[in-house]
Motif scaffolding. Structure first.
Motif, PDB file in Angstrom:
ATOM      1  N   MET A 263       0.843  -1.199   0.000  1.00  0.00           N
ATOM      2  CA  MET A 263       0.000   0.000   0.000  1.00  0.00           C
ATOM      3  C   MET A 263       0.876   1.245   0.000  1.00  0.00           C
ATOM      4  N   PHE A 264       0.500   2.229  -0.796  1.00  0.00           N
ATOM      5  CA  PHE A 264       1.295   3.454  -0.888  1.00  0.00           C
ATOM      6  C   PHE A 264       1.128   4.301   0.363  1.00  0.00           C
ATOM      7  N   THR A 265       2.242   4.695   0.979  1.00  0.00           N
ATOM      8  CA  THR A 265       2.224   5.595   2.121  1.00  0.00           C
ATOM      9  C   THR A 265       3.250   6.680   1.885  1.00  0.00           C
ATOM     10  N   PRO A 266       2.853   7.977   1.938  1.00  0.00           N
ATOM     11  CA  PRO A 266       3.838   9.035   1.754  1.00  0.00           C
ATOM     12  C   PRO A 266       4.946   8.945   2.789  1.00  0.00           C
ATOM     13  N   SER A 267       6.170   9.070   2.342  1.00  0.00           N
ATOM     14  CA  SER A 267       7.309   9.054   3.244  1.00  0.00           C
ATOM     15  C   SER A 267       7.434  10.381   3.952  1.00  0.00           C
ATOM     16  N   THR A 268       7.895  10.360   5.185  1.00  0.00           N
ATOM     17  CA  THR A 268       8.061  11.609   5.931  1.00  0.00           C
ATOM     18  C   THR A 268       9.516  12.041   5.994  1.00  0.00           C
ATOM     19  N   SER A 269      10.390  11.276   5.328  1.00  0.00           N
ATOM     20  CA  SER A 269      11.823  11.589   5.444  1.00  0.00           C
ATOM     21  C   SER A 269      12.518  11.676   4.105  1.00  0.00           C
ATOM     22  N   ALA A 270      11.743  11.811   3.034  1.00  0.00           N
ATOM     23  CA  ALA A 270      12.354  11.848   1.703  1.00  0.00           C
ATOM     24  C   ALA A 270      13.104  13.144   1.486  1.00  0.00           C
TER      25      ALA A 270
ATOM     26  N   LEU B  63      -4.078   0.605 -13.908  1.00  0.00           N
ATOM     27  CA  LEU B  63      -3.239   1.287 -12.937  1.00  0.00           C
ATOM     28  C   LEU B  63      -3.234   0.449 -11.667  1.00  0.00           C
ATOM     29  N   SER B  64      -2.109   0.389 -11.001  1.00  0.00           N
ATOM     30  CA  SER B  64      -2.072  -0.293  -9.707  1.00  0.00           C
ATOM     31  C   SER B  64      -2.766   0.581  -8.664  1.00  0.00           C
ATOM     32  N   ARG B  65      -3.133  -0.019  -7.551  1.00  0.00           N
ATOM     33  CA  ARG B  65      -3.738   0.761  -6.468  1.00  0.00           C
ATOM     34  C   ARG B  65      -2.771   1.836  -5.984  1.00  0.00           C
TER      35      ARG B  65
ATOM     36  N   LEU C 179      -1.389   7.607  -5.659  1.00  0.00           N
ATOM     37  CA  LEU C 179      -0.344   8.609  -5.905  1.00  0.00           C
ATOM     38  C   LEU C 179      -0.832   9.744  -6.804  1.00  0.00           C
ATOM     39  N   ILE C 180      -1.748   9.459  -7.720  1.00  0.00           N
ATOM     40  CA  ILE C 180      -2.155  10.432  -8.731  1.00  0.00           C
ATOM     41  C   ILE C 180      -2.685  11.746  -8.142  1.00  0.00           C
ATOM     42  N   PRO C 181      -3.513  11.754  -7.085  1.00  0.00           N
ATOM     43  CA  PRO C 181      -3.937  13.056  -6.545  1.00  0.00           C
ATOM     44  C   PRO C 181      -2.766  13.924  -6.084  1.00  0.00           C
TER      45      PRO C 181
END
Length: 364
Positions: A1-8, A300-302, A307-309
């Motif tokens: 599952m896609f999760t935004p990283s907080t340390s990129a 498209l994958s989940r 990610l698209i928004p």
């Protein structure tokens, strides 16, 4: 599952991309040609006579040519900053689509008398410029339509079909660094100085931070050569015809990038222009219709859907930065350059009022 990283961290290509941007056609001015110049070129280069009508454009000269025999064409005279490689990329992409998917409504590229598709038309007053002639596609720009007249589902279908046609396309210049390729958003940090309103600058700063959080996931997304500018001005519509989309134009931002970025660009361009972030409106209502049409012909994958928004938000931010900078460089064309930027601030405000997880689910 896609999760935004907080340390990129920000993209390591920032300095290179900004240098490329500052030297690109986005920053190069030129003397506009008039309709007499356009006709002189069509006579000399293509052996066509008739009448010319100028189109409003951002960085080149474009005319409709109504030939004496009743045929119609589009004449494009390049910006002096456009390189031979990027012009060849555009032409080659259009010719590829015409060859592998001739039913798609993409303009045909027509050669000059000498057989060339990109013809130098330099003069002492106009150095480093070239001509291209395309077939004319009947219809009206999508940005002239509003509300129920727009078939968003059909737009999504057409985007999927165009991507399928371009999937097999290759070109030596496809991996160019392009300011309008959202994966390079971090390279635009230096343009924040051109945003006058402090609240707008705060939106942009937060957009950079949110993009940094999703950028690692973006690197793993499927990629190919895409149109990369499926916007209201580049879609020709025929609301009363059998097919709603009667034309796909302007391959000037063609590049190899994530498929999700191409979809996000189309999604962002369905955002309503008369939008109030504090109102009851659904920013993604029309975009969901587009996505349904797209998914009828593509996959498209989940993770990509989540990610698209965020990529659509990044495209809004990139547009604000690039157009504010270019309006400063070319104040005489400010109205055209900023025509979609002003409503974009309300779109960014909508994003910043919501946490990243809520944004991720906007298309579900």
């Amino acid at each position: 599952m896609f999760t935004p990283s907080t340390s990129a961290s920000l993209c390591t290509t920032s300095a290179v991309a900004l240098d490329t941007l500052l030297g690109s056609s986005l920053s190069v001015g030129f003397s506009r040609l008039n309709t007499f110049d356009a006709l002189a070129i069509t006579r000399r280069v293509y052996g066509i006579d008739g009448a010319a009508t100028r189109f409003a454009t951002e960085k080149d000269d474009t005319f409709r040519i109504d030939a004496s025999d009743g045929a119609r064409y589009v004449l494009k005279i390049s910006n002096p900053g456009e390189t031979p490689e990027e012009l060849d990329l555009q032409v080659a992409a259009m010719r590829h689509v015409a060859a592998v998917a001739p039913d798609l409504p993409v303009p045909r590229v027509l050669p000059g008398i000498d057989g060339q598709f990109v013809v130098p038309v330099t003069s002492p007053a106009q150095p480093y410029r070239t001509a291209r002639l395309y077939s004319y596609l009947e219809g009206m720009p999508l940005d002239a339509l509003r509300g129920r007249a727009v078939d968003h589902y059909a737009i999504g279908e057409m985007l999927a079909r165009l991507q399928a046609a371009m999937a097999s396309f290759r070109h030596p210049h496809e991996h160019r660094v392009l300011a309008w390729d959202v994966k390079h958003l971090a390279s635009l940090t230096g343009l924040q100085t051109h945003i006058a309103d402090p609240s707008h600058r705060a939106f942009i700063a937060e957009a950079f931070a949110r993009f940094a959080a999703i950028e690692p996931a973006l690197r793993h997304c499927p990629a190919q050569v895409v149109h990369n500018d499926f916007n209201r001005s580049n879609i020709v519509a025929n609301p009363s015809g059998r097919d709603f989309v009667s034309g796909i134009i302007d391959f000037g931002d063609t590049v190899h990038t994530a498929v999700a970025i191409d979809v996000a660009t189309a999604v962002m361009n369905q955002f309503p222009l008369d939008f109030d972030a504090d109102g009851p409106h659904d920013l993604f209502a029309d975009a969901r219709d587009l996505l349904r049409g797209y998914l009828a012909h593509a996959e498209l994958s989940r993770d990509e859907v989540l990610l698209i928004p965020h990529l659509a938000m990044a495209r809004v931010a990139a547009r604000a930065l690039l157009t504010s900078w270019r309006a400063m460089l070319f104040p005489e064309n400010e109205g055209y350059i900023l025509r979609f930027t002003r409503p974009g601030w309300e779109h960014l405000r909508w994003f910043m009022q919501r946490d990243p997880e809520t944004v991720s689910n906007a298309l579900l």
